[in-house]
Design a protein around this motif. Structure first.
Motif, PDB file in Angstrom:
ATOM      1  N   PHE A 120     -55.482 -36.149  -1.882  1.00 35.06           N
ATOM      2  CA  PHE A 120     -54.972 -36.922  -0.744  1.00 35.06           C
ATOM      3  C   PHE A 120     -54.086 -38.068  -1.231  1.00 35.06           C
ATOM      4  N   ASN A 121     -54.512 -38.747  -2.264  1.00 36.27           N
ATOM      5  CA  ASN A 121     -53.697 -39.837  -2.813  1.00 36.27           C
ATOM      6  C   ASN A 121     -52.391 -39.311  -3.401  1.00 36.27           C
ATOM      7  N   GLU A 122     -52.469 -38.143  -4.030  1.00 36.57           N
ATOM      8  CA  GLU A 122     -51.260 -37.541  -4.593  1.00 36.57           C
ATOM      9  C   GLU A 122     -50.279 -37.163  -3.478  1.00 36.57           C
ATOM     10  N   ALA A 132     -53.486 -26.342  -6.173  1.00 36.89           N
ATOM     11  CA  ALA A 132     -52.661 -27.108  -5.238  1.00 36.89           C
ATOM     12  C   ALA A 132     -51.956 -28.324  -5.838  1.00 36.89           C
ATOM     13  N   PRO A 133     -52.609 -29.123  -6.701  1.00 31.45           N
ATOM     14  CA  PRO A 133     -51.891 -30.294  -7.232  1.00 31.45           C
ATOM     15  C   PRO A 133     -50.594 -29.952  -7.947  1.00 31.45           C
ATOM     16  N   ARG A 134     -50.489 -28.713  -8.447  1.00 26.26           N
ATOM     17  CA  ARG A 134     -49.250 -28.280  -9.092  1.00 26.26           C
ATOM     18  C   ARG A 134     -48.297 -27.619  -8.096  1.00 26.26           C
ATOM     19  N   PHE A 135     -48.824 -26.729  -7.239  1.00 29.46           N
ATOM     20  CA  PHE A 135     -47.901 -25.968  -6.403  1.00 29.46           C
ATOM     21  C   PHE A 135     -47.270 -26.787  -5.282  1.00 29.46           C
ATOM     22  N   VAL A 136     -47.815 -27.965  -4.988  1.00 33.46           N
ATOM     23  CA  VAL A 136     -47.148 -28.789  -3.968  1.00 33.46           C
ATOM     24  C   VAL A 136     -45.838 -29.368  -4.487  1.00 33.46           C
ATOM     25  N   LYS A 137     -45.657 -29.379  -5.804  1.00 31.52           N
ATOM     26  CA  LYS A 137     -44.462 -29.982  -6.399  1.00 31.52           C
ATOM     27  C   LYS A 137     -43.466 -28.953  -6.932  1.00 31.52           C
ATOM     28  N   HIS A 186     -50.106 -38.533  -0.546  1.00 29.60           N
ATOM     29  CA  HIS A 186     -49.587 -39.785   0.007  1.00 29.60           C
ATOM     30  C   HIS A 186     -48.433 -40.319  -0.847  1.00 29.60           C
ATOM     31  N   GLN A 187     -48.546 -40.185  -2.152  1.00 27.74           N
ATOM     32  CA  GLN A 187     -47.459 -40.610  -3.033  1.00 27.74           C
ATOM     33  C   GLN A 187     -46.244 -39.694  -2.905  1.00 27.74           C
ATOM     34  N   LEU A 188     -46.504 -38.403  -2.710  1.00 23.92           N
ATOM     35  CA  LEU A 188     -45.413 -37.436  -2.589  1.00 23.92           C
ATOM     36  C   LEU A 188     -44.673 -37.599  -1.264  1.00 23.92           C
ATOM     37  N   PHE A 189     -45.428 -37.861  -0.191  1.00 23.81           N
ATOM     38  CA  PHE A 189     -44.857 -38.032   1.145  1.00 23.81           C
ATOM     39  C   PHE A 189     -45.333 -39.371   1.716  1.00 23.81           C
ATOM     40  N   PRO A 190     -44.815 -40.487   1.220  1.00 20.56           N
ATOM     41  CA  PRO A 190     -45.365 -41.801   1.566  1.00 20.56           C
ATOM     42  C   PRO A 190     -45.236 -42.182   3.036  1.00 20.56           C
ATOM     43  N   ASN A 191     -44.304 -41.596   3.759  1.00 22.55           N
ATOM     44  CA  ASN A 191     -44.108 -41.962   5.158  1.00 22.55           C
ATOM     45  C   ASN A 191     -44.749 -40.987   6.138  1.00 22.55           C
ATOM     46  N   ALA A 192     -45.490 -40.033   5.628  1.00 25.86           N
ATOM     47  CA  ALA A 192     -46.102 -39.019   6.489  1.00 25.86           C
ATOM     48  C   ALA A 192     -47.530 -39.397   6.845  1.00 25.86           C
ATOM     49  N   ALA A 248     -55.320 -17.318  -2.102  1.00 23.54           N
ATOM     50  CA  ALA A 248     -56.459 -17.512  -3.018  1.00 23.54           C
ATOM     51  C   ALA A 248     -56.482 -18.857  -3.723  1.00 23.54           C
ATOM     52  N   ALA A 249     -55.496 -19.707  -3.488  1.00 19.75           N
ATOM     53  CA  ALA A 249     -55.420 -20.985  -4.204  1.00 19.75           C
ATOM     54  C   ALA A 249     -56.357 -22.023  -3.598  1.00 19.75           C
ATOM     55  N   GLY A 250     -56.687 -23.013  -4.413  1.00 21.53           N
ATOM     56  CA  GLY A 250     -57.529 -24.108  -3.959  1.00 21.53           C
ATOM     57  C   GLY A 250     -57.161 -25.388  -4.675  1.00 21.53           C
ATOM     58  N   LEU A 251     -58.019 -26.365  -4.562  1.00 25.66           N
ATOM     59  CA  LEU A 251     -57.819 -27.613  -5.296  1.00 25.66           C
ATOM     60  C   LEU A 251     -58.010 -27.402  -6.791  1.00 25.66           C
TER      61      LEU A 251
END
Length: 333
Positions: free
Chosen positions: A251-253, A206-211, A255-261, A192-195
């Motif tokens: 997307f920018n977040e 998502a911006p919180r649960f990715v971390k 990219h910062q979290l996984f800069p080489n992906a 049920a989560a989203g942006l």
């Protein structure tokens, strides 16, 4: 397990000879040291030698729940074994002492499980063999792919509309895509989560649960080669311009979290925010690769969640797109 290539690796948790794939952390729950995850699709992998059984012990994190969490056990190329966590036997028996490849996946839970605030995820407090035996940590030989999303990516409602037993995190499109590419499957998805929308079980957007894996525990650090985002289905109540802005920020977040992906985004299968994503892809083509899904002949359990056949269709199409875009040699092992 429909996957050809594994390689030996180092153990990365509390138990020697075991590789924990996905977002696992060591925790103390109920005064016991455990490896713990809140993500469906998280798995542990190993190879047994000179033993005819494996000792297993899972901690019951929701002892009185009607729908118990479930695991899927794969032994070599045999059909999977689905078990409720509170019914897992103390010993997993093998027919012979020959080497066996074992993969155990967090396959199902319930939206009612309070995974964010009350440690109602999956916890394992023993995996071992007799002193005469040996276990060796193994992992998929290919790339590492982080799948970020909601219930569709987590693997909910793949089989039927029943919590836990109707889920199939081990067979949904993310699991099948990873296996087709011999890739590690790092699942980062919640029902049920989203942006912008919070998920079930107290999970934030998502911006919180990715971390984080729960309200206080940071997610372990990974360095994925590919990130595949499939989110937005649950944000349909919000204004398109607002969601488009959130997509770009996210997307920018990432990219910062996984800069080489390499960053890939699927248009949600119900085509939510397709126009907004297409506009972003035109403006920021170097930031992410957009994957169109409109013409994919997906079948569903309930009109929203892909069923087993639909999951296979998605995995086939997604694998084809990735190989075409990045080249077959990129994924060859």
């Amino acid at each position: 397990m429909a996957q050809a290539k594994y390689v030996e690796t180092s153990a990365n948790g509390l138990f020697s000879g075991v590789y924990f794939m996905g977002r696992w952390v060591s925790k103390v729950i109920a005064n016991q040291n455990v490896m713990y995850t809140t993500n469906l699709g998280a798995a542990l992998l190993l190879m047994t030698k000179s033993t005819d059984h494996l000792n297993l012990k899972f901690l019951s994190t929701i002892p009185n729940a009607r729908f118990q969490p479930e695991i899927a056990i794969f032994i070599d190329d045999q059909s999977e074994l689905r078990l409720k966590v509170d019914e897992v036997p103390d010993e997993l028996q093998f027919e012979t002492k020959k080497p066996h490849l074992v993969r155990i996946t967090f396959a199902g839970n319930s939206d009612a499980d309070e995974v964010w605030l009350h440690q109602q995820g999956l916890a394992i407090n023993d995996i071992s063999v007799p002193t005469s035996g040996k276990i060796i940590a193994v992992k998929p030989a290919g790339k590492t792919i982080a799948f970020i999303g909601d219930s569709i990516t987590a693997g909910c409602w793949v089989k039927k509309r029943i919590p836990s037993s109707g889920y199939a995190a081990e067979q949904n499109y993310a699991a099948q895509t990873a296996r087709k590419l011999n890739a590690q499957d790092i699942r980062i998805a919640y029902s049920a989560a989203g942006l912008l929308r919070y998920g079930t079980g107290g999970v934030p957007a998502a911006p919180r649960f990715v971390k984080y894996i729960d309200f206080e525990t940071k997610a372990p650090q990974y360095k994925p080669d590919q990130v595949i985002i499939n989110i937005g289905t649950n944000d349909r109540r919000f204004d398109g311009n607002l969601v488009q802005e959130q997509f770009l920020n996210f997307f920018n977040e990432i990219h910062q979290l996984f800069p080489n992906a390499a960053l890939n985004a699927l248009i949600p299968f119900n085509q939510s925010f397709a126009t907004e994503l297409q506009e972003l892809a035109t403006r920021f083509s170097k930031l992410f690769f957009l994957i169109e899904t409109r013409d994919w002949p997906i079948t569903y359990t309930d009109g929203v969640h892909p069923d087993l056949h639909g999951s296979e269709v998605i995995a086939q199409r997604l694998t084809q797109v990735l190989i075409q875009h990045y080249g077959k040699p990129y994924f060859t092992v």
